[in-house]
Write an enzyme that holds these catalytic residues in place. Structure first.
Site, PDB file in Angstrom:
ATOM      1  N   THR A 138       0.835  -1.192   0.000  1.00 50.09           N
ATOM      2  CA  THR A 138       0.000   0.000   0.000  1.00 50.09           C
ATOM      3  C   THR A 138       0.872   1.244   0.000  1.00 50.09           C
ATOM      4  OG1 THR A 138      -1.550   1.366   1.285  1.00 50.09           O
ATOM      5  CG2 THR A 138      -0.270  -0.232   2.527  1.00 50.09           C
ATOM      6  N   ASP A 140      -0.041   3.890   1.256  1.00 49.87           N
ATOM      7  CA  ASP A 140      -0.388   4.611   2.487  1.00 49.87           C
ATOM      8  C   ASP A 140       0.469   4.209   3.686  1.00 49.87           C
ATOM      9  OD1 ASP A 140      -2.451   6.084   1.287  1.00 49.87           O
ATOM     10  OD2 ASP A 140      -3.870   4.450   1.572  1.00 49.87           O
ATOM     11  N   MET A 182      -2.773  11.416  -1.365  1.00 53.70           N
ATOM     12  CA  MET A 182      -3.601  10.332  -0.836  1.00 53.70           C
ATOM     13  C   MET A 182      -3.299  10.100   0.639  1.00 53.70           C
ATOM     14  SD  MET A 182      -3.907   7.575  -3.941  1.00 53.70           S
ATOM     15  CE  MET A 182      -4.981   7.928  -5.339  1.00 53.70           C
ATOM     16  N   HIS A 184      -6.382   8.451   3.151  1.00 53.65           N
ATOM     17  CA  HIS A 184      -7.749   8.646   3.624  1.00 53.65           C
ATOM     18  C   HIS A 184      -7.851   8.541   5.142  1.00 53.65           C
ATOM     19  CE1 HIS A 184     -12.082   8.712   3.505  1.00 53.65           C
ATOM     20  NE2 HIS A 184     -12.144   7.531   4.101  1.00 53.65           N
ATOM     21  N   GLN A 286       0.163   9.209  -7.921  1.00 53.94           N
ATOM     22  CA  GLN A 286       0.967   8.680  -6.821  1.00 53.94           C
ATOM     23  C   GLN A 286       1.065   7.160  -6.844  1.00 53.94           C
ATOM     24  OE1 GLN A 286      -0.439  11.189  -3.129  1.00 53.94           O
ATOM     25  NE2 GLN A 286      -1.932  11.286  -4.769  1.00 53.94           N
TER      26      GLN A 286
END
Length: 360
Positions: A138, A140, A182, A184, A286
């Protein structure tokens, strides 16, 4: 050493990320060359596992994919446990279809590459009796029990380069430039790219912001002869007022908002400071493109480790990095959890000490 697995399936699920192909290559080449296994590539993530879409993987499938972005297997955000409605043709639920295909293909194990949702589903499939191994993918970097996920470093590099480029326009036009990245639920990407790109303001989901504190920081820069500012905003950033709302009300308000959070921040800052503001939403940039060398190496390391877990029959685990060592972590420890940026994280402290405003 005799391998516990003769034949396994491999799939990529959730959002694509740089390094997926390198990880696939690492798993399958090691499994084939070192342990003599057979690999079945399942297409379009869990959707392919439900619908029976798969093909045998061969050596030629891995030529030149180390540097390629995306995933050669395709992906989807299919969640087989979310909607357990039987198929009108077969009378089987998605999970029952998965188990039937697993058996039909003669699989001894399943390797899944993905983030929170993917590995949560993997854990649930393990509970259903499937032999499953997960890999942490990921941009993130929000998977618990692992220090790093592959895809993160490439996304940080892309976002940082964008911030670097926007600096020149901000300086030339004396503008507030708001860049949305990004993130969230967790702000790792915004934090690292914001610090690396010299963001004057960095807003994260973990630290609710006060728009007036941000405006004060921007005005202070103007008074010091710096009439431009770079504001990096994670897509999940929220105001102090929003942080007081219950989850349902917050989600409803965000769904009704006609624009993303960066536009709201830019509009409010322009109103308060009277400085012209512009927005750049980086979006899917991204997630795409060539993975940086670190992600290629990390994904390869994770992939080879997963192949060894297959050979050992060490199922029900996700491959993780802890203190620069690759280790297996039970999928149950990861299931349904998010790794948030701690308030006392060293990068948070570093950001404050170099004068970055975090909206507090």
């Amino acid at each position: 050493m005799a391998s516990a697995v003769k034949k396994f399936g491999i799939l990529t699920s959730g959002g694509d990320a740089p390094g997926l192909n390198a990880a696939i290559r690492g798993v399958v080449r090691t499994a084939m060359d070192t342990f003599g296994m057979q690999a079945i590539g399942i297409e379009q993530g869990y959707r392919g596992l439900i619908n029976g879409s798969a093909r045998e993987l061969h050596e030629r499938d891995f030529s030149g994919i180390l540097t390629r972005g995306g995933t050669i297997l395709g992906t989807s955000r299919e969640k087989p446990f979310k909607n357990p409605v039987p198929d009108p043709e077969t009378g089987m639920t998605p999970v029952e279809k998965i188990k039937a295909n697993y058996k039909k293909w003669g699989l001894d194990a399943l390797v899944v590459l993905g983030g929170n949702g993917t590995n949560t589903t993997a854990s649930m499939l393990a509970d259903e009796g499937l032999n499953v191994i997960g890999l942490p993918k990921t941009i993130d970097n929000d998977l618990v029990e692992t220090d790093i996920t592959f895809g993160f470093h490439t996304a940080v590099s892309v976002a940082t380069e964008a911030i670097d480029r926007i600096h020149t326009t901000a300086h030339s036009h004396n503008r507030i430039m708001v860049i949305e990245v990004m993130g969230h639920k967790a702000g790792w990407l915004g934090l690292y790219a914001g610090v690396a790109g010299g963001g004057d303001v960095v807003l994260l989901p973990e630290i609710p912001y006060d728009i007036h504190a941000i405006a004060e920081h921007v005005e202070k820069r103007r008074d010091m002869g710096k009439p431009f500012s770079i504001v990096v905003v994670a897509e999940g950033a929220l105001s102090r007022e929003e942080a007081l709302l219950d989850k349902k009300t917050f989600k409803k308000q965000r769904a009704e908002m006609p624009y993303s959070i960066a536009y709201r921040v830019a509009h409010e800052l322009e109103e308060i400071t009277q400085l012209e503001s512009r927005v750049t939403v980086l979006g899917y940039l991204q997630r795409g493109g060539i993975p940086v060398p670190y992600d290629r190496a990390l994904a390869t390391r994770f992939g080879t480790a997963a192949a060894h877990l297959l050979a050992e029959g060490n199922f029900g685990n996700m491959v993780a990095m802890q203190n620069n060592t690759v280790v297996p972590v039970p999928l149950k420890k990861i299931c349904g959890k998010v790794k948030y940026v701690p308030r006392d994280d060293q990068m948070i402290i570093a950001a404050r000490e170099v004068g970055t405003c975090l909206g507090e």
